[in-house]
Design a protein around this motif. Structure first.
Motif, PDB file in Angstrom:
ATOM      1  N   ARG A  28      12.112 -33.999   6.936  1.00 51.97           N
ATOM      2  CA  ARG A  28      11.387 -34.215   8.194  1.00 51.97           C
ATOM      3  C   ARG A  28       9.988 -33.613   8.138  1.00 51.97           C
ATOM      4  O   ARG A  28       9.040 -34.153   8.696  1.00 51.97           O
ATOM      5  CB  ARG A  28      12.189 -33.598   9.342  1.00 51.97           C
ATOM      6  N   GLY A  29       9.844 -32.486   7.460  1.00 51.25           N
ATOM      7  CA  GLY A  29       8.570 -31.785   7.427  1.00 51.25           C
ATOM      8  C   GLY A  29       7.692 -32.075   6.232  1.00 51.25           C
ATOM      9  O   GLY A  29       6.662 -31.423   6.048  1.00 51.25           O
ATOM     10  N   TYR A  30       8.074 -33.057   5.426  1.00 49.23           N
ATOM     11  CA  TYR A  30       7.340 -33.329   4.185  1.00 49.23           C
ATOM     12  C   TYR A  30       5.834 -33.465   4.423  1.00 49.23           C
ATOM     13  O   TYR A  30       5.034 -32.793   3.771  1.00 49.23           O
ATOM     14  CB  TYR A  30       7.896 -34.586   3.509  1.00 49.23           C
ATOM     15  N   HIS A  31       5.414 -34.318   5.344  1.00 51.07           N
ATOM     16  CA  HIS A  31       3.983 -34.548   5.569  1.00 51.07           C
ATOM     17  C   HIS A  31       3.326 -33.348   6.260  1.00 51.07           C
ATOM     18  O   HIS A  31       2.178 -33.016   5.953  1.00 51.07           O
ATOM     19  CB  HIS A  31       3.765 -35.834   6.366  1.00 51.07           C
ATOM     20  N   LEU A  32       4.049 -32.699   7.144  1.00 50.65           N
ATOM     21  CA  LEU A  32       3.554 -31.484   7.791  1.00 50.65           C
ATOM     22  C   LEU A  32       3.262 -30.412   6.740  1.00 50.65           C
ATOM     23  O   LEU A  32       2.193 -29.789   6.743  1.00 50.65           O
ATOM     24  CB  LEU A  32       4.585 -30.972   8.806  1.00 50.65           C
TER      25      LEU A  32
END
Length: 129
Positions: free
Chosen positions: A23-27
């Motif tokens: 879920r946080g890959y791009h963040l």
């Protein structure tokens, strides 16, 4: 998807699971971009425009703008990557983490020097103890 309800029931703790990592890959990639001075300069010149270059959710982008580190952890942020964000703002680790506890920096430091938060009353969100 794995059921993480048992570990998500631990008060004051966000476990960085494989699901949160996805879920946080791009963040987290956004945060890592702040290691370069030119990216920090671009980000601070127009935060929203810089964030819009990343495939983050609107909720993640708003949490960055709000510097809501607790929310960023819930949204897949990894504390080691989020450190790039608060460091780019000139905050120390202690300053940033204290905001997640609702304590002042001094209160947070005193708690940690005294051995950390007591487990009494912090065993379960759902059971209230």
């Amino acid at each position: 998807m794995i059921d993480y309800s048992d570990i998500d029931d631990i008060p004051g703790t966000t476990i960085f699971t494989a699901d949160r990592a996805r879920r946080g890959y791009h963040l987290n990639n956004f945060c890592m971009s702040l290691m370069k001075a030119e990216n920090r300069d671009r980000f601070h010149a127009d935060e929203r425009a810089y964030l819009d270059e990343w495939k983050m959710t609107e909720e993640q982008k708003q949490a960055v703008l709000d510097r809501d580190y607790g929310k960023l952890l819930d949204l897949g942020g990894n504390i080691y990557f989020l450190a790039k964000l608060f460091a780019s703002d000139g905050l120390s680790y202690v300053q940033a983490v204290s905001t997640m506890t609702g304590m002042s920096v001094e209160e947070y430091q005193a708690m940690m020097l005294a051995g950390g938060r007591s487990i009494e009353g912090w065993r379960s969100k759902s059971k209230g103890n």
